[in-house]
Write a protein that holds these residues in place. Structure first.
Motif, short mmCIF file in Angstrom:
data_model
loop_
_atom_site.label_atom_id
_atom_site.label_comp_id
_atom_site.label_asym_id
_atom_site.label_seq_id
_atom_site.Cartn_x
_atom_site.Cartn_y
_atom_site.Cartn_z
N THR A 76 0.82 -1.21 0.00
CA THR A 76 0.00 0.00 0.00
C THR A 76 0.86 1.26 0.00
OG1 THR A 76 -1.83 1.15 1.11
CG2 THR A 76 -0.18 0.13 2.52
N GLU A 78 1.07 4.98 1.63
CA GLU A 78 0.50 5.54 2.86
C GLU A 78 -0.08 6.91 2.54
OE1 GLU A 78 1.84 6.82 7.31
OE2 GLU A 78 2.05 4.73 6.70
N SER A 82 -2.60 6.34 6.64
CA SER A 82 -3.48 5.18 6.53
C SER A 82 -3.21 4.42 5.25
CB SER A 82 -4.94 5.65 6.57
OG SER A 82 -5.81 4.54 6.59
N ILE A 83 -3.83 3.24 5.12
CA ILE A 83 -3.75 2.47 3.89
C ILE A 83 -4.61 3.14 2.82
CG2 ILE A 83 -3.31 0.35 5.17
CD1 ILE A 83 -6.13 -0.59 4.49
N SER A 108 4.86 -0.98 2.43
CA SER A 108 4.29 0.33 2.12
C SER A 108 5.36 1.26 1.56
CB SER A 108 3.67 0.96 3.37
OG SER A 108 4.68 1.42 4.25
N SER A 110 5.85 5.69 1.08
CA SER A 110 5.30 6.99 1.48
C SER A 110 6.13 8.09 0.84
CB SER A 110 5.34 7.10 3.01
OG SER A 110 4.94 8.39 3.41
N GLY A 115 6.35 4.90 6.16
CA GLY A 115 4.92 4.75 6.46
C GLY A 115 4.61 3.63 7.42
N SER A 117 2.31 3.83 10.07
CA SER A 117 0.88 3.78 10.45
C SER A 117 0.09 2.83 9.57
CB SER A 117 0.27 5.18 10.38
OG SER A 117 0.85 6.03 11.32
N SER A 118 0.35 2.87 8.27
CA SER A 118 -0.37 1.97 7.35
C SER A 118 -0.02 0.51 7.64
CB SER A 118 -0.06 2.32 5.90
OG SER A 118 1.33 2.24 5.64
N SER A 139 8.98 -0.86 4.57
CA SER A 139 8.46 0.46 4.30
C SER A 139 9.58 1.34 3.79
CB SER A 139 7.85 1.10 5.56
OG SER A 139 7.31 2.36 5.24
#
Length: 191
Positions: A76, A78, A82-83, A108, A110, A115, A117-118, A139
């Motif tokens: 994902t 970020e 979030s995702i 992830s 970012s 990132g 949090s995701s 990440s």
């Protein structure tokens, strides 16, 4: 083993998707099957529990691939800590039947800082779907992201890009080891 990478960006050529593509290369290089389900290329309908959606072509393909997977990678970008919305939507279409007992690696990218949090959110979702989170995650953000993109595009290597590639390969190797152990255990209990 059969690994499915679910790339959760709604942007063409997204770094998180490219991380997923790189994971496919690494996994195939180690003798396993790997396929990328790119939510940009194969969009899904918005999840609506009151509507019959199982016959949607892309949704049927995702369902089949995820059920057949021995292990899963969720990738994902970020966004705002979030995702991505498209990845959340895809996960809403799936169930414990797709994840239960399977090793799941979260990755992830970012534009800003790394990132995390995701990744925490993905791990919570995986637990709720009865998947088994890999002990590490991947990440990349900020300068690391630019280094990865430049290397992936075939430009001259940036300082530090080899460190990123080594880390990605190490984490995927660890993920594959756990996935193989759990797949073997699952197969031996079925015998």
């Amino acid at each position: 083993m059969n690994i499915v990478i679910l790339a959760g960006s709604n942007r063409n050529n997204a770094t998180s998707t490219r991380l997923g593509e790189y994971a496919v290369e690494i996994i195939r290089g180690q003798g396993h099957q790997a396929s990328l389900f790119d939510l940009y290329q194969t969009p899904l309908p918005f999840y609506a529990p009151d509507e019959k959606q199982a016959d949607h072509e892309h949704l049927a393909d995702l369902n089949t691939r995820m059920l057949a997977a021995d292990a899963i990678i969720l990738s994902t970008p970020e966004y705002h800590g979030s995702i991505s919305g498209v990845l959340k939507n895809a996960l809403d279409h799936l169930s414990q039947a797709h994840f239960s007992g399977k090793t799941v690696l979260s990755i992830s990218s970012s534009g800003g800082a790394v990132g995390v949090s995701s990744l925490l959110q993905l791990q919570a979702i995986v637990r709720n779907l009865h998947g088994i989170n890999a002990q590490e995650w991947i990440s990349i953000g900020g300068a690391q992201r630019r280094q990865f993109e430049a290397t992936f595009d075939g430009y001259e290597e940036y300082e530090g890009s080899q460190d990123i590639e080594d880390r990605v390969q190490r984490v995927i190797g660890s993920f594959l080891n756990l996935a193989q152990t759990l797949t073997n255990a699952r197969n031996s209990t079925m015998s």
